[in-house]
Design a protein around this motif. Structure first.
Motif, short mmCIF file in Angstrom:
data_model
loop_
_atom_site.label_atom_id
_atom_site.label_comp_id
_atom_site.label_asym_id
_atom_site.label_seq_id
_atom_site.Cartn_x
_atom_site.Cartn_y
_atom_site.Cartn_z
N GLY A 175 0.77 -1.41 -0.03
CA GLY A 175 0.03 -0.07 0.11
C GLY A 175 0.68 1.24 0.02
O GLY A 175 1.69 1.45 0.87
N PHE A 176 0.59 2.30 -0.88
CA PHE A 176 1.60 3.37 -0.91
C PHE A 176 1.20 4.20 0.28
O PHE A 176 2.22 4.95 0.74
CB PHE A 176 0.88 4.18 -2.07
N LYS A 177 0.20 4.25 0.89
CA LYS A 177 -0.09 4.99 2.05
C LYS A 177 1.02 4.46 3.22
O LYS A 177 1.31 5.25 4.18
CB LYS A 177 -1.44 4.53 2.63
N TYR A 178 1.68 3.17 3.21
CA TYR A 178 2.60 2.83 4.08
C TYR A 178 3.97 2.93 3.59
O TYR A 178 5.05 2.47 4.14
CB TYR A 178 2.20 1.21 4.33
N GLY A 179 4.14 3.39 2.19
CA GLY A 179 5.67 3.57 1.85
C GLY A 179 5.94 2.32 0.72
O GLY A 179 5.27 1.41 0.97
N VAL A 180 6.90 2.87 -0.13
CA VAL A 180 7.13 2.01 -1.44
C VAL A 180 8.37 0.97 -0.81
O VAL A 180 9.03 1.39 -0.18
CB VAL A 180 7.77 2.76 -2.55
N PRO A 181 8.26 -0.40 -1.11
CA PRO A 181 9.29 -1.26 -0.57
C PRO A 181 10.45 -0.95 -1.33
O PRO A 181 10.86 -0.69 -2.12
CB PRO A 181 8.74 -2.59 -1.14
N ILE A 182 11.50 -0.58 -0.30
CA ILE A 182 12.83 -0.39 -0.66
C ILE A 182 13.59 -1.17 -1.76
O ILE A 182 14.27 -0.85 -2.43
CB ILE A 182 13.48 0.47 0.43
N ASP A 183 13.17 -2.69 -1.38
CA ASP A 183 14.01 -3.61 -2.19
C ASP A 183 13.46 -3.89 -3.55
O ASP A 183 13.78 -4.91 -3.87
CB ASP A 183 14.08 -4.59 -1.21
N ALA A 184 12.43 -3.07 -3.88
CA ALA A 184 11.60 -3.52 -5.20
C ALA A 184 12.46 -2.98 -6.33
O ALA A 184 13.14 -2.21 -6.41
CB ALA A 184 10.26 -2.84 -5.24
N ASP A 185 12.46 -4.08 -7.40
CA ASP A 185 13.37 -3.66 -8.53
C ASP A 185 12.18 -2.92 -9.63
O ASP A 185 12.72 -2.09 -10.42
CB ASP A 185 13.81 -4.79 -9.20
N ILE A 186 11.18 -3.36 -9.65
CA ILE A 186 10.14 -2.77 -10.57
C ILE A 186 9.03 -2.62 -9.59
O ILE A 186 8.28 -3.62 -8.95
CB ILE A 186 9.76 -3.87 -11.71
N VAL A 187 8.34 -1.07 -9.73
CA VAL A 187 7.17 -0.95 -8.77
C VAL A 187 5.89 -0.57 -10.05
O VAL A 187 6.59 0.40 -10.95
CB VAL A 187 7.59 0.31 -7.86
N MET A 188 4.98 -0.78 -9.79
CA MET A 188 3.94 -0.55 -10.57
C MET A 188 2.61 -0.21 -9.88
O MET A 188 2.05 -0.88 -8.82
CB MET A 188 3.24 -1.95 -11.39
N ASP A 189 2.32 1.12 -10.05
CA ASP A 189 1.17 1.66 -9.52
C ASP A 189 -0.31 1.42 -10.19
O ASP A 189 -0.48 1.74 -11.07
CB ASP A 189 1.43 3.16 -9.36
N VAL A 190 -1.22 0.54 -9.40
CA VAL A 190 -2.37 0.36 -10.02
C VAL A 190 -3.49 1.14 -9.14
O VAL A 190 -4.79 0.57 -9.37
CB VAL A 190 -2.61 -1.25 -9.77
N ARG A 191 -3.08 2.35 -8.75
CA ARG A 191 -4.04 2.82 -8.27
C ARG A 191 -5.38 3.43 -8.92
O ARG A 191 -6.37 4.01 -8.71
CB ARG A 191 -3.66 4.15 -7.16
N PHE A 192 -5.00 3.49 -10.47
CA PHE A 192 -5.80 4.09 -11.51
C PHE A 192 -7.07 3.08 -11.74
O PHE A 192 -8.08 3.43 -12.34
CB PHE A 192 -4.99 4.11 -12.63
N LEU A 193 -6.92 1.75 -11.31
CA LEU A 193 -7.83 0.61 -11.47
C LEU A 193 -9.23 0.90 -10.51
O LEU A 193 -9.13 1.50 -9.31
CB LEU A 193 -7.38 -0.56 -11.29
N PRO A 194 -10.33 0.42 -10.82
CA PRO A 194 -11.21 0.64 -10.07
C PRO A 194 -11.32 -0.18 -8.59
O PRO A 194 -10.64 -0.96 -8.74
CB PRO A 194 -12.61 -0.09 -10.82
N ASN A 195 -11.66 0.68 -7.58
CA ASN A 195 -11.41 0.14 -6.29
C ASN A 195 -12.49 -0.44 -5.51
O ASN A 195 -13.73 -0.01 -5.25
CB ASN A 195 -11.00 1.51 -5.61
N PRO A 196 -12.22 -1.65 -5.23
CA PRO A 196 -13.42 -2.49 -4.55
C PRO A 196 -13.69 -1.76 -2.99
O PRO A 196 -14.72 -2.24 -2.56
CB PRO A 196 -12.76 -3.81 -4.36
N PHE A 197 -12.78 -1.08 -2.51
CA PHE A 197 -13.05 -0.45 -1.19
C PHE A 197 -14.29 0.25 -0.90
O PHE A 197 -14.96 0.32 -0.17
CB PHE A 197 -11.84 0.51 -1.03
N TYR A 198 -14.71 0.83 -2.44
CA TYR A 198 -15.87 1.58 -2.10
C TYR A 198 -17.17 0.93 -2.39
O TYR A 198 -18.13 1.42 -2.49
CB TYR A 198 -15.86 2.76 -3.36
N LEU A 199 -17.08 -0.40 -2.47
CA LEU A 199 -18.36 -1.24 -2.56
C LEU A 199 -18.37 -1.70 -0.98
O LEU A 199 -17.32 -2.60 -0.74
CB LEU A 199 -18.05 -2.42 -3.45
N PRO A 200 -19.59 -1.58 -0.20
CA PRO A 200 -19.47 -2.08 1.09
C PRO A 200 -19.63 -3.59 1.33
O PRO A 200 -18.86 -4.23 2.01
CB PRO A 200 -20.97 -1.51 1.73
#
Length: 291
Positions: A175-200
């Motif tokens: 989760g980006f809110k907790y910080g990006v893993p420092i040991d990652a070689d490739i980071v992909m941000d998928v926050r642009f995808l539809p979010n199930p969080f908004y479905l109760p």
């Protein structure tokens, strides 16, 4: 037949990030370990080692206790990388400021650069000095959340019998809110995808739940993105192997690391496992509890 290169592992990083643990672990793996060698002596030291048949793997631990010499480290690494008889790897051990502060308070020790300033000021000053070598490191390990035994296991997985280890992939959700893993070689941000969080009805679950996975993966924008991302990875992975990389960490991030990143990481691990050894971990799932 060309002679096999001897291995030199340079271990450096933030004070308090685990270099002592690393040196003990490397000794257990058969490395000849030298602690606190001034960087200006690195090339001369290696000249002595390369003429001995008793040493094939050497680890040198360098930190800011020798801060007057530390600026010479990059020049020494550059020189050794031009030496045909040595395979040089630089390992940088890092940790978040709050983790380092907690460790220093627990041990009642002080960072090397603490003088008139406070504890955090010393850590920040040290981090600034170490940035150039961190940027040059072949491997970065963030020890913020690792115990001594976990760090040792990570080092064993990375460096033990390095030449015999097959190429492997670590797929990680976070989760980006907790910080990006420092040991990652490739980071992909998928926050642009539809979010199930908004479905109760989906919010309490994670991407490991089939309902959440279906919601994420069945969206047209997800299908288009995922196929292009998978194609890209399948294109570049042989290049990483050709360059001698033995483990690649792919981090998939969404906002909280609960829904989208988990679903994508799971699917990616399944697809990549058709051709490579793959391990999948989900950093943030333990933060959430179903009620």
């Amino acid at each position: 037949m060309s002679e096999k290169k001897k291995q030199l592992l340079i271990v450096t990083g933030m004070s308090g990030a685990g270099k002592t643990v690393a040196s003990h672990a490397l000794e257990d793996m058969g490395y000849f370990v030298v602690d606190n060698l001034p960087p200006t002596l690195l090339s001369s030291f290696w000249d002595l080692m390369v003429n001995s048949n008793d040493f094939t793997k050497v680890a040198v631990v360098i930190d800011l206790r020798m801060k007057s010499f530390y600026k010479d480290l990059i020049n020494a690494v550059n020189s050794l990388e031009d030496n045909a008889s040595v395979q040089v790897t630089t390992l940088f051990l890092d940790a978040a400021n709050d983790a380092l502060v907690a460790r220093y308070k627990e041990t009642r020790r002080l960072p090397p650069l603490v003088s008139r300033g406070g504890l955090l000021d010393g850590i920040v000053a040290e981090r600034q000095i170490l940035t150039p070598i961190k940027n040059r490191a072949n491997k970065i390990i963030d020890t913020s959340q690792l115990s001594a035994s976990q760090l040792k296991q990570k080092l064993i997985a990375t460096f033990s019998e390095q030449q015999q280890q097959p190429f492997s992939i670590e797929v990680m959700s976070f989760g980006f809110k907790y910080g990006v893993p420092i040991d990652a070689d490739i980071v992909m941000d998928v926050r642009f995808l539809p979010n199930p969080f908004y479905l109760p009805e989906l919010r309490p679950f994670t991407g490991l739940d089939q309902r959440v996975a279906n919601y994420v993966m069945d969206k047209p924008e997800t299908k288009e993105f995922y196929q292009k991302f998978l194609d890209l990875l399948q294109t570049v992975l042989p290049g990483y192997i050709k360059e001698g990389k033995q483990q690649l960490t792919i981090a998939i991030g969404c906002t909280g690391g609960q829904h989208r990143s988990v679903a994508i990481a799971q699917q990616l691990a399944r697809d990549l496992a058709k051709d490579y050894p793959v391990n999948v971990t989900h950093k943030e799932i333990s933060r959430y509890t179903r009620k």
